[in-house]
Design a protein around this motif. Structure first.
Motif, PDB file in Angstrom:
ATOM      1  N   ALA A  39     -20.894  23.522 -22.598  1.00 17.92           N
ATOM      2  CA  ALA A  39     -20.595  22.948 -23.465  1.00 17.92           C
ATOM      3  C   ALA A  39     -19.149  22.293 -23.456  1.00 17.92           C
ATOM      4  O   ALA A  39     -19.210  21.006 -23.597  1.00 17.92           O
ATOM      5  CB  ALA A  39     -20.821  23.558 -24.871  1.00 17.92           C
ATOM      6  N   SER A  40     -18.127  23.039 -23.237  1.00 20.30           N
ATOM      7  CA  SER A  40     -17.007  22.440 -23.146  1.00 20.30           C
ATOM      8  C   SER A  40     -16.610  21.371 -21.857  1.00 20.30           C
ATOM      9  O   SER A  40     -15.867  20.722 -21.654  1.00 20.30           O
ATOM     10  CB  SER A  40     -15.835  23.462 -23.013  1.00 20.30           C
ATOM     11  OG  SER A  40     -16.169  24.331 -22.080  1.00 20.30           O
ATOM     12  N   THR A  41     -17.693  21.598 -20.902  1.00 18.18           N
ATOM     13  CA  THR A  41     -17.482  20.883 -19.590  1.00 18.18           C
ATOM     14  C   THR A  41     -18.391  19.843 -19.449  1.00 18.18           C
ATOM     15  O   THR A  41     -18.498  19.122 -18.327  1.00 18.18           O
ATOM     16  CB  THR A  41     -17.479  21.578 -18.371  1.00 18.18           C
ATOM     17  OG1 THR A  41     -18.556  22.211 -18.389  1.00 18.18           O
ATOM     18  CG2 THR A  41     -16.318  22.680 -18.459  1.00 18.18           C
ATOM     19  N   TYR A  42     -19.351  19.444 -20.392  1.00 18.90           N
ATOM     20  CA  TYR A  42     -20.459  18.699 -20.304  1.00 18.90           C
ATOM     21  C   TYR A  42     -19.873  17.381 -20.417  1.00 18.90           C
ATOM     22  O   TYR A  42     -18.937  16.624 -21.127  1.00 18.90           O
ATOM     23  CB  TYR A  42     -21.449  18.919 -21.676  1.00 18.90           C
ATOM     24  CG  TYR A  42     -22.446  17.981 -21.683  1.00 18.90           C
ATOM     25  CD1 TYR A  42     -23.561  17.906 -20.842  1.00 18.90           C
ATOM     26  CD2 TYR A  42     -22.373  16.601 -22.539  1.00 18.90           C
ATOM     27  CE1 TYR A  42     -24.488  16.817 -20.916  1.00 18.90           C
ATOM     28  CE2 TYR A  42     -23.355  15.610 -22.583  1.00 18.90           C
ATOM     29  CZ  TYR A  42     -24.372  15.933 -21.928  1.00 18.90           C
ATOM     30  OH  TYR A  42     -25.487  14.644 -22.087  1.00 18.90           O
ATOM     31  N   GLN A  43     -20.414  16.500 -19.180  1.00 16.69           N
ATOM     32  CA  GLN A  43     -20.100  14.975 -19.237  1.00 16.69           C
ATOM     33  C   GLN A  43     -21.473  14.225 -19.480  1.00 16.69           C
ATOM     34  O   GLN A  43     -22.583  14.596 -18.807  1.00 16.69           O
ATOM     35  CB  GLN A  43     -19.585  14.689 -17.899  1.00 16.69           C
ATOM     36  CG  GLN A  43     -18.443  15.752 -17.433  1.00 16.69           C
ATOM     37  CD  GLN A  43     -17.197  15.014 -16.873  1.00 16.69           C
ATOM     38  OE1 GLN A  43     -17.363  13.831 -16.218  1.00 16.69           O
ATOM     39  NE2 GLN A  43     -15.959  15.633 -16.823  1.00 16.69           N
ATOM     40  N   TYR A  94     -21.056  18.908 -29.929  1.00 21.17           N
ATOM     41  CA  TYR A  94     -21.081  20.526 -29.758  1.00 21.17           C
ATOM     42  C   TYR A  94     -19.875  20.841 -28.749  1.00 21.17           C
ATOM     43  O   TYR A  94     -19.321  21.977 -29.064  1.00 21.17           O
ATOM     44  CB  TYR A  94     -22.308  20.960 -29.214  1.00 21.17           C
ATOM     45  CG  TYR A  94     -22.554  22.442 -29.027  1.00 21.17           C
ATOM     46  CD1 TYR A  94     -22.285  23.232 -29.961  1.00 21.17           C
ATOM     47  CD2 TYR A  94     -22.921  23.070 -27.575  1.00 21.17           C
ATOM     48  CE1 TYR A  94     -22.258  24.691 -29.736  1.00 21.17           C
ATOM     49  CE2 TYR A  94     -22.589  24.411 -27.203  1.00 21.17           C
ATOM     50  CZ  TYR A  94     -22.516  25.183 -28.495  1.00 21.17           C
ATOM     51  OH  TYR A  94     -22.530  26.578 -28.205  1.00 21.17           O
ATOM     52  N   GLY A  95     -19.712  20.152 -27.683  1.00 17.45           N
ATOM     53  CA  GLY A  95     -18.773  20.671 -26.706  1.00 17.45           C
ATOM     54  C   GLY A  95     -17.121  20.477 -27.517  1.00 17.45           C
ATOM     55  O   GLY A  95     -16.280  21.247 -27.190  1.00 17.45           O
ATOM     56  N   ARG A  96     -17.150  19.671 -28.790  1.00 21.33           N
ATOM     57  CA  ARG A  96     -15.955  19.641 -29.432  1.00 21.33           C
ATOM     58  C   ARG A  96     -15.853  20.781 -30.571  1.00 21.33           C
ATOM     59  O   ARG A  96     -14.973  20.917 -31.506  1.00 21.33           O
ATOM     60  CB  ARG A  96     -15.901  18.306 -30.096  1.00 21.33           C
ATOM     61  CG  ARG A  96     -15.314  17.340 -28.903  1.00 21.33           C
ATOM     62  CD  ARG A  96     -14.910  15.971 -29.523  1.00 21.33           C
ATOM     63  NE  ARG A  96     -16.141  15.281 -30.233  1.00 21.33           N
ATOM     64  CZ  ARG A  96     -17.001  14.482 -29.811  1.00 21.33           C
ATOM     65  NH1 ARG A  96     -16.927  14.278 -28.349  1.00 21.33           N
ATOM     66  NH2 ARG A  96     -17.895  13.868 -30.382  1.00 21.33           N
ATOM     67  N   GLY A  97     -16.825  21.536 -30.708  1.00 20.63           N
ATOM     68  CA  GLY A  97     -16.856  22.660 -31.549  1.00 20.63           C
ATOM     69  C   GLY A  97     -17.920  22.452 -32.692  1.00 20.63           C
ATOM     70  O   GLY A  97     -17.777  23.402 -33.584  1.00 20.63           O
ATOM     71  N   LYS A 121     -22.845  27.695 -22.165  1.00 20.37           N
ATOM     72  CA  LYS A 121     -21.662  27.891 -21.488  1.00 20.37           C
ATOM     73  C   LYS A 121     -21.152  26.494 -21.008  1.00 20.37           C
ATOM     74  O   LYS A 121     -19.848  26.411 -20.660  1.00 20.37           O
ATOM     75  CB  LYS A 121     -22.121  28.650 -20.227  1.00 20.37           C
ATOM     76  CG  LYS A 121     -22.466  30.038 -20.347  1.00 20.37           C
ATOM     77  CD  LYS A 121     -22.779  30.838 -19.392  1.00 20.37           C
ATOM     78  CE  LYS A 121     -23.354  32.217 -19.629  1.00 20.37           C
ATOM     79  NZ  LYS A 121     -23.861  33.027 -18.404  1.00 20.37           N
TER      80      LYS A 121
END
Length: 186
Positions: free
Chosen positions: A52-56, A4-7, A50
């Motif tokens: 998603a793009s920084t999830y590790q 999801y973080g990758r779109g 919010k």
């Protein structure tokens, strides 16, 4: 979550569908107020989106999700009341037996089970917030003490203590209410 973080929007849909029911029940059981539960539930998913793009990937997604939910819950409880105080409604309910039994006592199995469930629900509502959360995550969600300690951000021993104290408090509370409200039932 990484997808999801990758779109990948479908990845979010799968996460949402998998966790929506349990997460909503978590808030309803913790708060006892469906509107407030809905608000906290929506805020949790908003924070997931919010982040998603920084999830590790440092823990299971479920642990991370419930950590967000836990933090929102704690923030709300701290803003509304100290953790150690009961609400006025809970204080009034402490000595009262459930209305169903008071209105229509009949010694049949269904009534007895409803009465026991009501006693347990009342007693769970009286637990300190940290014990209630640990107990519900363990019993209802099936999370281990280790996962709960990650969610709550406390030691494993603290989590085990919370669960143990919750069990003991529930046993004592139910026994006291059972004796106090059902002399002739035994």
């Amino acid at each position: 979550m990484l997808s999801y973080g990758r779109g990948d929007i479908e990845a979010f849909e799968r996460l949402y569908l998998k966790h929506k029911g349990a997460l909503y029940r978590y808030f309803v059981r913790q708060m006892g107020d469906k509107q407030l539960a809905e608000d906290l539930y929506q805020e949790t998913w908003s924070r997931v989106i919010k982040a998603a793009s920084t999830y590790q990937h440092s823990a299971k997604f479920t642990t991370w999700l419930y950590r967000i939910a836990h933090n929102l819950l704690i923030d709300h409880v701290r803003a509304v009341k100290p953790l150690s105080e009961f609400t006025e409604e809970q204080q009034q309910d402490m000595g009262q037996e459930p209305q169903a039994l008071a209105d229509s006592y009949r010694p049949d199995v269904e009534l007895m089970q409803a009465y026991k469930a009501s006693l347990l629900k009342t007693c769970i509502g009286l637990l300190p917030q940290v014990q209630k959360e640990a107990f519900l995550l363990n019993m209802e969600m099936g999370f281990t003490a280790a996962v709960i300690s990650d969610i709550a951000g406390v030691t494993l021993e603290a989590t085990k203590s919370r669960i143990r104290y919750a069990h003991r408090s529930l046993k004592d509370c139910v026994a006291a209410k059972w004796q106090g409200g059902s002399h002739e039932i035994q």
